[in-house]
Design an enzyme around this catalytic site. Structure first.
Site, PDB file in Angstrom:
ATOM      1  N   GLU A  84      -3.241  -4.665  -2.810  1.00 20.28           N
ATOM      2  CA  GLU A  84      -3.814  -5.536  -3.843  1.00 20.28           C
ATOM      3  C   GLU A  84      -3.882  -4.803  -5.181  1.00 20.28           C
ATOM      4  O   GLU A  84      -3.555  -5.353  -6.239  1.00 20.28           O
ATOM      5  CB  GLU A  84      -5.242  -5.967  -3.457  1.00 20.28           C
ATOM      6  CG  GLU A  84      -5.352  -6.749  -2.164  1.00 20.28           C
ATOM      7  CD  GLU A  84      -5.561  -5.885  -0.930  1.00 20.28           C
ATOM      8  OE1 GLU A  84      -4.930  -4.815  -0.828  1.00 20.28           O
ATOM      9  OE2 GLU A  84      -6.346  -6.280  -0.070  1.00 20.28           O
ATOM     10  N   ASN A 103       0.844  -1.199   0.000  1.00 22.52           N
ATOM     11  CA  ASN A 103       0.000   0.000   0.000  1.00 22.52           C
ATOM     12  C   ASN A 103       0.880   1.250   0.000  1.00 22.52           C
ATOM     13  O   ASN A 103       1.957   1.289   0.605  1.00 22.52           O
ATOM     14  CB  ASN A 103      -1.017  -0.003   1.143  1.00 22.52           C
ATOM     15  CG  ASN A 103      -0.467  -0.324   2.510  1.00 22.52           C
ATOM     16  OD1 ASN A 103       0.550  -0.970   2.639  1.00 22.52           O
ATOM     17  ND2 ASN A 103      -1.161   0.125   3.534  1.00 22.52           N
ATOM     18  N   ILE A 104       0.403   2.240  -0.730  1.00 22.42           N
ATOM     19  CA  ILE A 104       1.145   3.484  -0.937  1.00 22.42           C
ATOM     20  C   ILE A 104       0.191   4.642  -0.647  1.00 22.42           C
ATOM     21  O   ILE A 104      -0.786   4.838  -1.375  1.00 22.42           O
ATOM     22  CB  ILE A 104       1.682   3.572  -2.388  1.00 22.42           C
ATOM     23  CG1 ILE A 104       2.568   2.361  -2.690  1.00 22.42           C
ATOM     24  CG2 ILE A 104       2.450   4.879  -2.597  1.00 22.42           C
ATOM     25  CD1 ILE A 104       2.973   2.225  -4.145  1.00 22.42           C
ATOM     26  N   GLU A 105       0.449   5.337   0.453  1.00 22.20           N
ATOM     27  CA  GLU A 105      -0.482   6.382   0.898  1.00 22.20           C
ATOM     28  C   GLU A 105      -0.066   7.762   0.398  1.00 22.20           C
ATOM     29  O   GLU A 105       0.988   7.936  -0.216  1.00 22.20           O
ATOM     30  CB  GLU A 105      -0.575   6.334   2.429  1.00 22.20           C
ATOM     31  CG  GLU A 105      -1.101   4.970   2.899  1.00 22.20           C
ATOM     32  CD  GLU A 105      -1.291   4.844   4.391  1.00 22.20           C
ATOM     33  OE1 GLU A 105      -0.751   5.685   5.151  1.00 22.20           O
ATOM     34  OE2 GLU A 105      -1.984   3.890   4.796  1.00 22.20           O
ATOM     35  N   CYS A 112     -10.865  -2.760  -3.598  1.00 21.67           N
ATOM     36  CA  CYS A 112      -9.982  -3.830  -4.088  1.00 21.67           C
ATOM     37  C   CYS A 112     -10.793  -5.037  -4.538  1.00 21.67           C
ATOM     38  O   CYS A 112     -10.463  -5.675  -5.538  1.00 21.67           O
ATOM     39  CB  CYS A 112      -8.984  -4.235  -3.007  1.00 21.67           C
ATOM     40  SG  CYS A 112      -7.679  -3.014  -2.799  1.00 21.67           S
ATOM     41  N   CYS A 150     -10.452  -4.340   1.130  1.00 16.43           N
ATOM     42  CA  CYS A 150     -11.502  -3.314   1.105  1.00 16.43           C
ATOM     43  C   CYS A 150     -12.415  -3.512  -0.112  1.00 16.43           C
ATOM     44  O   CYS A 150     -12.102  -4.274  -1.043  1.00 16.43           O
ATOM     45  CB  CYS A 150     -10.880  -1.918   1.096  1.00 16.43           C
ATOM     46  SG  CYS A 150     -10.298  -1.383  -0.526  1.00 16.43           S
ATOM     47  N   CYS A 181      -4.187   0.661  -2.206  1.00 15.17           N
ATOM     48  CA  CYS A 181      -4.005  -0.571  -1.423  1.00 15.17           C
ATOM     49  C   CYS A 181      -2.988  -1.505  -2.090  1.00 15.17           C
ATOM     50  O   CYS A 181      -2.748  -1.424  -3.297  1.00 15.17           O
ATOM     51  CB  CYS A 181      -5.323  -1.311  -1.295  1.00 15.17           C
ATOM     52  SG  CYS A 181      -6.554  -0.479  -0.306  1.00 15.17           S
TER      53      CYS A 181
HETATM   54  N1  THU Z   1      -5.141  -1.563   2.932  1.00 13.07           N
HETATM   55  C1  THU Z   1      -4.592  -2.382   1.987  1.00 13.07           C
HETATM   56  O1  THU Z   1      -3.575  -2.040   1.367  1.00 13.07           O
HETATM   57  N2  THU Z   1      -5.194  -3.562   1.737  1.00 13.07           N
HETATM   58  C2  THU Z   1      -6.226  -4.071   2.469  1.00 13.07           C
HETATM   59  O2  THU Z   1      -6.663  -5.197   2.197  1.00 13.07           O
HETATM   60  C3  THU Z   1      -6.809  -3.282   3.562  1.00 13.07           C
HETATM   61  C4  THU Z   1      -6.364  -1.880   3.641  1.00 13.07           C
HETATM   62  C5  THU Z   1      -4.443  -0.315   3.234  1.00 13.07           C
HETATM   63  C6  THU Z   1      -5.090   0.973   2.800  1.00 13.07           C
HETATM   64  C7  THU Z   1      -4.414   1.962   3.748  1.00 13.07           C
HETATM   65  O3  THU Z   1      -3.135   2.311   3.227  1.00 13.07           O
HETATM   66  C8  THU Z   1      -4.198   1.161   5.016  1.00 13.07           C
HETATM   67  O4  THU Z   1      -4.272  -0.205   4.632  1.00 13.07           O
HETATM   68  C9  THU Z   1      -5.225   1.454   6.098  1.00 13.07           C
HETATM   69  O5  THU Z   1      -6.514   1.366   5.604  1.00 13.07           O
END
Ligand code: THU
Length: 132
Positions: free
Chosen positions: A55, A42-44, A89, A86, A53
């Site tokens: 995935e 995941n890259i925010e 995804c 989520c 996310c």
């Molecule tokens: N996130 C994912 O990358 N995959 C998931 O299956 C659940 C949530 C990430 C999104 C965000 O960067 C962090 O987790 C918190 O929600």
């Protein structure tokens, strides 16, 4: 390679997660039918809604490299039970992966559940739904 090898790779990808806001790293390993593994984390973003996310990172990386036939997706995070993807995804997974494809959801404790794409998002909106 076996499922646990893909879990190890997903854990490695998780280490690259860019998560200064949630501090919640997630890793994904997407396996192609040719047995290539495309990793994602995941890259925010400071503009939170732009975060991506793990995935979707893996799927978008793969598609952008011309890889579109997949046979397994593994996702790992430090959750109480197996990580739950989520809704966004689940929709993107449904777009690019066969509805019967296995998705392995796991956590750092090694708890693991295998579901199908169809089970993740029953009734997913599909291209066919737009046909008149
Ligand atoms: N996130 C994912 O990358 N995959 C998931 O299956 C659940 C949530 C990430 C999104 C965000 O960067 C962090 O987790 C918190 O929600």
């Amino acid at each position: 390679m076996k499922t646990n090898d893909f879990v190890s790779l997903a854990k490695k990808a998780r280490e690259y997660a860019y998560v200064p806001y949630s501090k919640f790293p997630v890793g994904a390993a997407l396996v192609t039918k040719e047995d290539e593994v495309v990793l994602g984390c995941n890259i925010e973003n400071a503009s939170f809604g732009l975060s991506n996310c793990a995935e979707r990172t893996a799927i978008f990386k793969a598609v952008s490299e011309g890889k579109t036939d997949f046979k397994k997706l593994v996702v790992v995070a430090d959750t109480d039970g197996p990580v739950s993807p989520c809704g966004a995804c689940r929709q993107v997974i449904s777009e690019f992966c066969n509805l019967d494809m296995p998705v392995v959801l796991t956590n750092l404790k090694g708890e693991q559940v295998e579901v199908t794409v169809k089970e993740l998002l029953p009734g997913a909106f599909k291209a066919e739904d737009m046909v008149e």
